[in-house]
Design a protein around this motif. Structure first.
Motif, short mmCIF file in Angstrom:
data_model
loop_
_atom_site.label_atom_id
_atom_site.label_comp_id
_atom_site.label_asym_id
_atom_site.label_seq_id
_atom_site.Cartn_x
_atom_site.Cartn_y
_atom_site.Cartn_z
N UNK B 93 0.79 -1.11 0.02
CA UNK B 93 -0.13 0.00 -0.09
C UNK B 93 0.95 1.16 0.25
N UNK B 94 0.28 2.50 0.26
CA UNK B 94 0.91 3.70 0.69
C UNK B 94 1.89 3.59 1.98
N UNK B 95 2.68 4.68 1.79
CA UNK B 95 3.20 4.84 3.04
C UNK B 95 2.35 5.41 4.17
N UNK B 96 2.41 4.64 5.43
CA UNK B 96 1.76 4.84 6.56
C UNK B 96 0.18 4.58 6.32
N UNK B 97 -0.23 3.88 5.37
CA UNK B 97 -1.64 3.36 5.12
C UNK B 97 -1.63 2.05 5.93
N UNK B 98 -2.33 2.02 7.04
CA UNK B 98 -2.27 0.83 7.93
C UNK B 98 -3.00 -0.38 7.40
#
Lengths: 177, 149
Positions: B93-98
């Motif tokens: 996923x994206x950066x910091x997309x938990x």
């Protein structure tokens, strides 16, 4: 009844700030009065419903900032050396109340506190309030905004704190040993 | 100020209050997701308890030694925070997309809970170490070097 309590709280806030800056000559007392000022300010935040901000204000303003001020004071003179202050200039005595009246007049145009149709309440807050649980599966909206929607913001703030610590260590600690 | 405090009242009260403050910091950290609080406040509460420890007992005491050890953790908090973001990247996923934090055996809410909790722990560690570091720099910059960092 409710409003009288709040007005008393705000008056207390102004009085503590004024006494810390004008009345008290000793810097040590000044620091403690500033700490109590932070406590009153955190009560104001709690009254406005911002419990998180009240928490941070009580811990940082009254706790950590007081300690930092005190530790700095131990290395400086305990008293304000400018005991005989010159009288304030006439322009300031006349101009500042006028400025205050002007600000009060302008404050009439601000939206009422808690008004559901005010611009901050219709711009992006409803989106967070309605969609945050479906988006982030976190029941606390504040946490989902801080750590999920705006996680980059929080990350950069953490970097800022880290940089401040490094800069303090570089500036204050003596080299060697 | 920079000597050990010799009042028995202050020492006893500090012995009582320091663990309580640290317990409260942990409470704020772990329950801050579903209530007021969070990593920042938890880190500062932990910092104040540590500052009380070394102001009362001195840097040579066991409590003070612990404070010195904590100073070596500068930057670990940031690594934890960025590491969580990197794990989300690895998960696709994206950066910091938990949601993409690939930990086996966790459903979607638990995954987000874990991700936010780890990030909060990172913030708390970073804030705590920075606070202690600033106070130590201010308090001991003119005496003989008692720290070794």
């Amino acid at each position: 009844m409710m409003y009288s309590v709040n007005i008393a709280l705000l008056l207390l806030l102004v009085l503590t700030a004024a006494s810390a800056t004008f009345l008290v000559k000793e810097l040590m007392s000044s620091v403690f009065i500033l700490g109590s000022y932070s406590f009153f300010l955190s009560l104001v935040w709690a009254w406005l419903g911002a419990v998180d901000v009240a928490f941070v204000e009580a811990v940082i303003g009254a706790g950590l900032a007081t300690v930092l001020f005190l530790i700095t004071l131990f290395d400086t003179a305990p008293k304000d050396s400018r005991l005989r202050r010159p009288p304030p200039p006439l322009a300031g005595v006349l101009g500042l109340p006028l400025l205050g009246i002007l600000l009060l007049l302008a404050a009439n145009d601000l939206p009422q506190f808690g008004d559901p149709t005010s611009p901050p309440n219709v711009h992006i807050s409803p989106m967070y309030l309605q969609n945050s649980f479906a988006d982030t599966l976190t029941p606390n909206v504040v946490t989902s905004v801080l750590m999920d929607y705006r996680a980059f913001d929080t990350l950069i703030e953490t970097v800022v704190i880290f940089t401040a610590g490094i800069a303090c260590a570089l500036l204050l600690r003596e080299p060697g040993s | 100020m920079k000597q050990i405090h010799d009042s028995i009242i202050v020492q006893t009260m500090s012995r009582l209050l320091i663990p309580l403050a640290q317990l409260f910091a942990l409470y704020v950290l772990f329950f801050g997701q579903y209530g007021p609080g969070g990593g920042f406040v938890a880190g500062v509460i932990w910092t104040t308890s540590m500052i009380l420890a070394f102001l009362v007992f001195g840097l040579k005491s066991p409590q003070g030694r612990l404070v010195e050890k904590v100073l070596h953790g500068d930057g670990i908090g940031l690594i934890i925070f960025v590491g969580v973001g990197g794990l989300c990247l690895i998960g696709g996923g994206e950066f910091l997309n938990y949601a993409n934090l690939e930990i086996p055996g966790l459903d979607a809410p638990a995954r987000r809970y874990t991700g936010i909790l780890l990030a909060q722990i990172g913030v708390a560690v970073d804030v705590a170490v920075t606070g202690i570091s600033i106070v130590l720099s201010l308090a001991y910059h003119d005496t003989e070097q008692e720290y070794d960092v």
